[in-house]
Structures are given as structure tokens and as C-alpha cells.
Design a protein around this motif. Structure first.
Motif, PDB file in Angstrom:
ATOM      1  N   UNK A  36       0.846  -1.187   0.000  1.00  0.00           N
ATOM      2  CA  UNK A  36       0.000   0.000   0.000  1.00  0.00           C
ATOM      3  C   UNK A  36       0.880   1.234   0.000  1.00  0.00           C
ATOM      4  N   UNK A  37       0.549   2.194  -0.858  1.00  0.00           N
ATOM      5  CA  UNK A  37       1.252   3.470  -0.925  1.00  0.00           C
ATOM      6  C   UNK A  37       0.318   4.549  -0.389  1.00  0.00           C
ATOM      7  N   UNK A  38       0.710   5.200   0.712  1.00  0.00           N
ATOM      8  CA  UNK A  38      -0.070   6.309   1.245  1.00  0.00           C
ATOM      9  C   UNK A  38       0.018   7.485   0.281  1.00  0.00           C
ATOM     10  N   UNK A  39      -1.075   8.234   0.155  1.00  0.00           N
ATOM     11  CA  UNK A  39      -1.113   9.351  -0.776  1.00  0.00           C
ATOM     12  C   UNK A  39      -1.838  10.534  -0.168  1.00  0.00           C
ATOM     13  N   UNK A  40      -1.366  11.715  -0.534  1.00  0.00           N
ATOM     14  CA  UNK A  40      -2.025  12.941  -0.110  1.00  0.00           C
ATOM     15  C   UNK A  40      -1.818  14.003  -1.179  1.00  0.00           C
ATOM     16  N   UNK A  41      -2.765  14.908  -1.257  1.00  0.00           N
ATOM     17  CA  UNK A  41      -2.667  15.991  -2.233  1.00  0.00           C
ATOM     18  C   UNK A  41      -3.450  17.200  -1.749  1.00  0.00           C
ATOM     19  N   UNK A  42      -3.009  18.356  -2.203  1.00  0.00           N
ATOM     20  CA  UNK A  42      -3.737  19.588  -1.952  1.00  0.00           C
ATOM     21  C   UNK A  42      -3.742  20.407  -3.229  1.00  0.00           C
ATOM     22  N   UNK A  43      -4.866  21.024  -3.486  1.00  0.00           N
ATOM     23  CA  UNK A  43      -5.009  21.903  -4.644  1.00  0.00           C
ATOM     24  C   UNK A  43      -5.805  23.103  -4.179  1.00  0.00           C
ATOM     25  N   UNK A  44      -5.318  24.304  -4.537  1.00  0.00           N
ATOM     26  CA  UNK A  44      -6.047  25.515  -4.185  1.00  0.00           C
ATOM     27  C   UNK A  44      -5.995  26.505  -5.328  1.00  0.00           C
ATOM     28  N   UNK A  45      -7.034  27.285  -5.412  1.00  0.00           N
ATOM     29  CA  UNK A  45      -7.054  28.358  -6.396  1.00  0.00           C
ATOM     30  C   UNK A  45      -6.237  29.504  -5.825  1.00  0.00           C
ATOM     31  N   UNK A  46      -5.306  29.998  -6.622  1.00  0.00           N
ATOM     32  CA  UNK A  46      -4.429  31.093  -6.208  1.00  0.00           C
ATOM     33  C   UNK A  46      -4.788  32.349  -6.989  1.00  0.00           C
ATOM     34  N   UNK A  47      -5.978  32.865  -6.743  1.00  0.00           N
ATOM     35  CA  UNK A  47      -6.434  34.085  -7.409  1.00  0.00           C
ATOM     36  C   UNK A  47      -6.465  33.922  -8.911  1.00  0.00           C
ATOM     37  N   UNK A  48      -5.926  34.890  -9.618  1.00  0.00           N
ATOM     38  CA  UNK A  48      -5.923  34.871 -11.082  1.00  0.00           C
ATOM     39  C   UNK A  48      -4.917  33.882 -11.654  1.00  0.00           C
ATOM     40  N   UNK A  49      -4.022  33.366 -10.827  1.00  0.00           N
ATOM     41  CA  UNK A  49      -3.038  32.382 -11.287  1.00  0.00           C
ATOM     42  C   UNK A  49      -3.680  31.024 -11.574  1.00  0.00           C
ATOM     43  N   UNK A  50      -4.867  30.804 -11.082  1.00  0.00           N
ATOM     44  CA  UNK A  50      -5.544  29.533 -11.290  1.00  0.00           C
ATOM     45  C   UNK A  50      -5.212  28.533 -10.197  1.00  0.00           C
ATOM     46  N   UNK A  51      -5.359  27.262 -10.517  1.00  0.00           N
ATOM     47  CA  UNK A  51      -5.160  26.203  -9.535  1.00  0.00           C
ATOM     48  C   UNK A  51      -3.696  25.786  -9.459  1.00  0.00           C
ATOM     49  N   UNK A  52      -3.201  25.672  -8.227  1.00  0.00           N
ATOM     50  CA  UNK A  52      -1.830  25.245  -7.947  1.00  0.00           C
ATOM     51  C   UNK A  52      -1.896  24.247  -6.806  1.00  0.00           C
ATOM     52  N   UNK A  53      -0.905  23.355  -6.752  1.00  0.00           N
ATOM     53  CA  UNK A  53      -0.893  22.414  -5.651  1.00  0.00           C
ATOM     54  C   UNK A  53       0.236  21.417  -5.758  1.00  0.00           C
ATOM     55  N   UNK A  54       0.152  20.427  -4.907  1.00  0.00           N
ATOM     56  CA  UNK A  54       1.189  19.401  -4.906  1.00  0.00           C
ATOM     57  C   UNK A  54       0.579  18.060  -4.548  1.00  0.00           C
ATOM     58  N   UNK A  55       1.269  17.058  -5.009  1.00  0.00           N
ATOM     59  CA  UNK A  55       0.902  15.694  -4.706  1.00  0.00           C
ATOM     60  C   UNK A  55       2.144  15.027  -4.137  1.00  0.00           C
ATOM     61  N   UNK A  56       2.018  14.406  -2.983  1.00  0.00           N
ATOM     62  CA  UNK A  56       3.128  13.694  -2.338  1.00  0.00           C
ATOM     63  C   UNK A  56       4.351  14.596  -2.192  1.00  0.00           C
ATOM     64  N   UNK A  57       4.118  15.827  -1.754  1.00  0.00           N
ATOM     65  CA  UNK A  57       5.221  16.743  -1.514  1.00  0.00           C
ATOM     66  C   UNK A  57       5.669  17.533  -2.724  1.00  0.00           C
ATOM     67  N   UNK A  58       5.042  17.341  -3.856  1.00  0.00           N
ATOM     68  CA  UNK A  58       5.394  18.090  -5.058  1.00  0.00           C
ATOM     69  C   UNK A  58       6.683  17.607  -5.699  1.00  0.00           C
TER      70      UNK A  58
END
Length: 184
Positions: A86-108
Motif C-alpha cells: 500500500x502506498x499512502x497518498x495525499x494531495x492539496x489543490x487551491x485556487x491562487x487568485x488569477x493564477x488559477x489552480x496550484x498544488x502538490x501531490x506527495x510533496x510536489x
């Protein structure tokens, strides 16, 4: 490059497919809100690597999506299983204003994962995010055709073409209480 795809894109596919978000009122359109709210909760289902060295490898994932307070975006935690591993996984995505969506998966990309460098909510049922790690470029698409199912496809750019690499079909598992009886 194939090992980068397997070790970095598979977890991203899982994470992005089960992400959820709460839309910041000043920047988000109604379809953004609807999409992120639709993927909140618990999801499970099978996936398969459909191209590359590990083509045909099947896996099963389980995720919990949540929405951050007062922000446009999502947070996802869980893991995927292949055989006994099993591989643990985590991610976050957020809208950064006019820049659009940015984020990381598994630490980026600075860690062992991928960066989410852009993307948009196409409509209340579909998102497309741009993914990046070193020379690896691609997209992740999530489609929620109804309240209880979601499909996720990861594709990478090879010789100026997007080639599908990973596909997943997830089902919502948090809609019924234990011992409940389905209505007729």
C-alpha cells in the motif's frame, strides 16, 4: 521516464480523482463550487496502468476528500494498494487568485511527487489539471457523471501527444449508513 510515470503519476491520479474543495467567493464560479463539493467524502475503486512498462498493472484505492475552510480547492488523503503493498497518498489543490489552480501531490516535484501547475473546472462535472515533474508533463482529468461515481484519467505528453497512462473508476462509499435499507 516510465519509472517516473509509475512512481509519481499513479499516486497523483488517485489523489486528484478524489480531491474536494470549498470555493472562495471572490474568485470561484458556481461550477467550481459544485464540482469540489461533489467530490467530498469517501471513495474507493479499481484502477489500471494502461500504457508503458507496467501496462496491465491493477490497483485498488481508497480516499477521503475534504474542503478547506474559506478556500477554493481540495485536500485528499488515502492510499492505493497493489497486491500486498500500500502506498499512502495525499494531495492539496487551491485556487491562487488569477493564477488559477496550484498544488502538490506527495510533496510536489521538490519531494517525491508532482506539482499541479494549472488547470480549470470545465463544468460542474469535470476538471482538468496540468501536472509537472522535471521533464514529465501531462494532465489529469476527473469526471463526476453522477453523485456516486467518478472516473480519473492521467495522460502524459510523449512526442507532442497526450498518451493516457492511468485510468480509475471510483465509487462513493459514504452515502449509506451501516444497517440502512435502500428505498424502493
Amino acid at each position: 521516464m516510465k519509472s517516473v510515470i509509475l512512481s509519481n503519476v499513479l499516486p497523483l491520479a488517485v489523489v486528484v480523482s478524489t480531491t474536494a474543495g470549498l470555493v472562495e467567493k471572490t474568485f470561484a464560479a458556481e461550477p467550481d463550487k459544485q464540482f469540489f463539493q461533489s467530490v467530498e467524502g469517501k471513495w474507493v475503486g479499481p484502477g489500471e496502468i494502461v500504457a508503458g512498462k507496467y501496462k496491465g498493472t491493477k490497483f485498488t484505492c481508497s480516499f477521503t476528500g475534504s474542503t478547506p475552510d474559506g478556500k477554493i480547492g481540495m485536500s485528499l488523503d488515502g492510499g492505493c494498494r497493489v497486491g500486498m503493498f500500500t502506498q499512502q497518498m495525499s494531495a492539496t489543490i487551491q485556487r491562487k487568485g488569477r493564477e488559477g489552480y496550484k498544488g502538490s501531490f506527495m510533496g510536489g516535484a521538490a519531494g517525491s511527487g508532482l506539482d499541479i501547475v494549472g488547470g480549470n473546472v470545465v463544468n460542474a462535472n469535470k476538471v482538468v489539471f496540468t501536472i509537472n515533474r522535471n521533464q514529465l508533463r501531462g494532465v489529469m482529468q476527473a469526471l463526476v457523471p453522477n453523485d456516486n461515481s467518478m472516473t480519473v484519467t492521467i495522460a502524459v505528453r510523449v512526442d507532442q501527444q497526450l498518451v493516457p497512462v492511468i485510468g480509475m473508476k471510483l465509487k462513493r462509499v459514504d452515502t449509506l449508513e451501516v444497517g440502512s435499507i435502500a428505498p424502493n
